[in-house]
Write a protein that holds these residues in place. Structure first.
Motif, PDB file in Angstrom:
ATOM      1  N   ASP A  25       0.577   2.456   5.930  1.00  0.00           N
ATOM      2  CA  ASP A  25      -0.331   3.504   5.429  1.00  0.00           C
ATOM      3  C   ASP A  25      -0.474   3.468   3.913  1.00  0.00           C
ATOM      4  O   ASP A  25      -0.551   4.510   3.259  1.00  0.00           O
ATOM      5  N   ILE A  26      -0.496   2.256   3.356  1.00  0.00           N
ATOM      6  CA  ILE A  26      -0.714   2.072   1.921  1.00  0.00           C
ATOM      7  C   ILE A  26      -2.077   1.403   1.768  1.00  0.00           C
ATOM      8  O   ILE A  26      -2.210   0.206   2.020  1.00  0.00           O
ATOM      9  N   PRO A  27      -3.109   2.181   1.381  1.00  0.00           N
ATOM     10  CA  PRO A  27      -4.451   1.610   1.311  1.00  0.00           C
ATOM     11  C   PRO A  27      -4.643   0.614   0.178  1.00  0.00           C
ATOM     12  O   PRO A  27      -5.440  -0.316   0.302  1.00  0.00           O
ATOM     13  N   SER A  28      -3.920   0.789  -0.928  1.00  0.00           N
ATOM     14  CA  SER A  28      -4.063  -0.162  -2.034  1.00  0.00           C
ATOM     15  C   SER A  28      -2.862  -0.091  -2.962  1.00  0.00           C
ATOM     16  O   SER A  28      -2.268   0.963  -3.162  1.00  0.00           O
ATOM     17  N   ARG A  68       2.928   6.648 -10.518  1.00  0.00           N
ATOM     18  CA  ARG A  68       4.296   7.117 -10.266  1.00  0.00           C
ATOM     19  C   ARG A  68       4.435   7.983  -9.019  1.00  0.00           C
ATOM     20  O   ARG A  68       5.453   8.627  -8.840  1.00  0.00           O
ATOM     21  N   HIS A  69       3.433   8.029  -8.136  1.00  0.00           N
ATOM     22  CA  HIS A  69       3.628   8.801  -6.905  1.00  0.00           C
ATOM     23  C   HIS A  69       4.515   8.025  -5.942  1.00  0.00           C
ATOM     24  O   HIS A  69       4.606   6.797  -6.007  1.00  0.00           O
ATOM     25  N   VAL A  70       5.184   8.759  -5.067  1.00  0.00           N
ATOM     26  CA  VAL A  70       6.138   8.179  -4.140  1.00  0.00           C
ATOM     27  C   VAL A  70       5.621   8.373  -2.724  1.00  0.00           C
ATOM     28  O   VAL A  70       5.135   9.449  -2.378  1.00  0.00           O
ATOM     29  N   GLN A  71       5.729   7.325  -1.909  1.00  0.00           N
ATOM     30  CA  GLN A  71       5.331   7.413  -0.509  1.00  0.00           C
ATOM     31  C   GLN A  71       6.486   6.976   0.368  1.00  0.00           C
ATOM     32  O   GLN A  71       7.080   5.929   0.135  1.00  0.00           O
ATOM     33  N   ARG A  72       6.816   7.802   1.358  1.00  0.00           N
ATOM     34  CA  ARG A  72       7.875   7.477   2.327  1.00  0.00           C
ATOM     35  C   ARG A  72       7.272   6.618   3.424  1.00  0.00           C
ATOM     36  O   ARG A  72       6.229   6.938   3.972  1.00  0.00           O
ATOM     37  N   CYS A  73       7.911   5.491   3.733  1.00  0.00           N
ATOM     38  CA  CYS A  73       7.431   4.559   4.753  1.00  0.00           C
ATOM     39  C   CYS A  73       8.566   4.248   5.717  1.00  0.00           C
ATOM     40  O   CYS A  73       9.743   4.424   5.388  1.00  0.00           O
ATOM     41  N   SER A  74       8.212   3.742   6.890  1.00  0.00           N
ATOM     42  CA  SER A  74       9.224   3.255   7.831  1.00  0.00           C
ATOM     43  C   SER A  74       8.641   2.092   8.617  1.00  0.00           C
ATOM     44  O   SER A  74       7.422   1.995   8.802  1.00  0.00           O
ATOM     45  N   ALA A  75       9.535   1.206   9.055  1.00  0.00           N
ATOM     46  CA  ALA A  75       9.122   0.012   9.802  1.00  0.00           C
ATOM     47  C   ALA A  75      10.321  -0.547  10.546  1.00  0.00           C
ATOM     48  O   ALA A  75      11.472  -0.374  10.111  1.00  0.00           O
ATOM     49  N   PRO A  76      10.070  -1.252  11.654  1.00  0.00           N
ATOM     50  CA  PRO A  76      11.173  -1.935  12.332  1.00  0.00           C
ATOM     51  C   PRO A  76      11.741  -3.048  11.446  1.00  0.00           C
ATOM     52  O   PRO A  76      11.005  -3.678  10.683  1.00  0.00           O
ATOM     53  N   VAL A  77      13.027  -3.281  11.556  1.00  0.00           N
ATOM     54  CA  VAL A  77      13.683  -4.353  10.799  1.00  0.00           C
ATOM     55  C   VAL A  77      13.397  -5.679  11.512  1.00  0.00           C
ATOM     56  O   VAL A  77      13.683  -5.825  12.694  1.00  0.00           O
ATOM     57  N   ALA A  78      12.836  -6.627  10.786  1.00  0.00           N
ATOM     58  CA  ALA A  78      12.596  -7.962  11.339  1.00  0.00           C
ATOM     59  C   ALA A  78      13.800  -8.865  11.100  1.00  0.00           C
ATOM     60  O   ALA A  78      14.114  -9.724  11.915  1.00  0.00           O
ATOM     61  N   ASP A  79      14.497  -8.632   9.961  1.00  0.00           N
ATOM     62  CA  ASP A  79      15.630  -9.480   9.606  1.00  0.00           C
ATOM     63  C   ASP A  79      16.376  -8.818   8.460  1.00  0.00           C
ATOM     64  O   ASP A  79      15.881  -7.872   7.838  1.00  0.00           O
ATOM     65  N   ARG A  80      17.543  -9.332   8.193  1.00  0.00           N
ATOM     66  CA  ARG A  80      18.307  -8.962   7.003  1.00  0.00           C
ATOM     67  C   ARG A  80      18.880 -10.265   6.494  1.00  0.00           C
ATOM     68  O   ARG A  80      19.641 -10.933   7.204  1.00  0.00           O
ATOM     69  N   ARG A  81      18.474 -10.670   5.283  1.00  0.00           N
ATOM     70  CA  ARG A  81      18.890 -11.992   4.796  1.00  0.00           C
ATOM     71  C   ARG A  81      19.061 -11.995   3.283  1.00  0.00           C
ATOM     72  O   ARG A  81      18.551 -11.117   2.589  1.00  0.00           O
ATOM     73  N   GLU A  82      19.750 -13.031   2.810  1.00  0.00           N
ATOM     74  CA  GLU A  82      19.920 -13.203   1.368  1.00  0.00           C
ATOM     75  C   GLU A  82      18.656 -13.810   0.790  1.00  0.00           C
ATOM     76  O   GLU A  82      18.155 -14.823   1.276  1.00  0.00           O
ATOM     77  N   ILE A  83      18.149 -13.164  -0.239  1.00  0.00           N
ATOM     78  CA  ILE A  83      16.956 -13.624  -0.948  1.00  0.00           C
ATOM     79  C   ILE A  83      17.292 -13.603  -2.430  1.00  0.00           C
ATOM     80  O   ILE A  83      17.863 -12.628  -2.939  1.00  0.00           O
TER      81      ILE A  83
END
Length: 159
Positions: A25-28, A68-83
Motif C-alpha cells: 500500500d505504498i503508491p510512490s 518524514r511520514h511513517v507507514q506501518r506495513c506487514s508482509a509474509p517472510v520469504a527468507d532471512r539471510r545475511e546481506i
C-alpha cells in the motif's frame, strides 16, 4: 517506431526513479537504481516477527525521507539471510516478496528490510529486481519512467 519494435526496445530508466509498492500500500517512493547491489533494500524500522495461520510475517515501519511520514506495513517472510550493507558488513535481514510498479510496468521483487534512515533514498533497487526485465539504466538521467502506474510520456520515451 512501430509497436512491435517499441515492444522489443528496453525500457530506459534513470539512476533514480519514483516507484510504487502496491503490495505494501505504498503508491510512490523515491528509489535509487543500484546495479552494484544484488538485493533491493527498503528503509524499515521497528521490525516485529509474528505468526498468522502458521506462516511467519513481519510488521515494520517505513519512514519516508521526503516528508518524514511513517507507514506501518506487514508482509509474509520469504527468507532471512545475511546481506552485505553499503560498508560491506554482513547483516541478518528479513526478506519479503512484493510487487513493484515502475512507470506502467509491474512485477514481483524481493526486498530486504534494513534501517536506511541515514540514507537519502527509501529504496535501493538492486540488479536482481531488474534482471530479465528488458531495462536499461541511464546513469546520467533521472525520473524517466514517469509516475508509478502511468504510461511514460512519449517526449521522455524518445529522449
Amino acid at each position: 517506431m512501430t509497436a512491435a519494435r517499441a515492444a522489443r526496445q528496453p525500457t530506459r530508466i534513470g539512476w533514480r526513479e519514483i516507484v510504487g509498492l502496491p503490495g505494501l500500500d505504498i503508491p510512490s517512493l523515491h528509489a535509487k537504481i543500484d546495479t552494484g547491489a544484488r538485493t533491493s533494500a527498503l528503509n524499515a524500522v521497528i521490525i516485529r516477527e509474528f505468526e498468522r495461520d502458521g506462516i511467519k510475517w513481519v510488521e515494520f515501519d517505513v519512514t519516508f525521507t521526503e516528508d518524514r511520514h511513517v507507514q506501518r506495513c506487514s508482509a509474509p517472510v520469504a527468507d532471512r539471510r545475511e546481506i552485505r550493507n553499503t560498508s560491506g558488513i554482513p547483516q541478518l535481514r528479513y526478506v519479503i516478496e512484493t510487487s513493484l510498479t515502475l512507470g506502467s510496468r509491474r512485477w514481483q521483487i524481493e526486498l530486504s528490510l534494513a534501517d536506511r534512515e541515514p540514507m537519502k533514498f527509501d529504496l535501493i533497487l538492486g540488479r536482481t529486481a531488474l534482471r530479465n526485465r528488458r531495462i536499461c539504466v541511464d546513469p546520467g538521467r533521472s525520473f524517466l519512467s514517469g509516475l508509478p502506474g502511468h504510461p511514460t510520456p512519449d517526449i521522455i520515451r524518445s529522449a
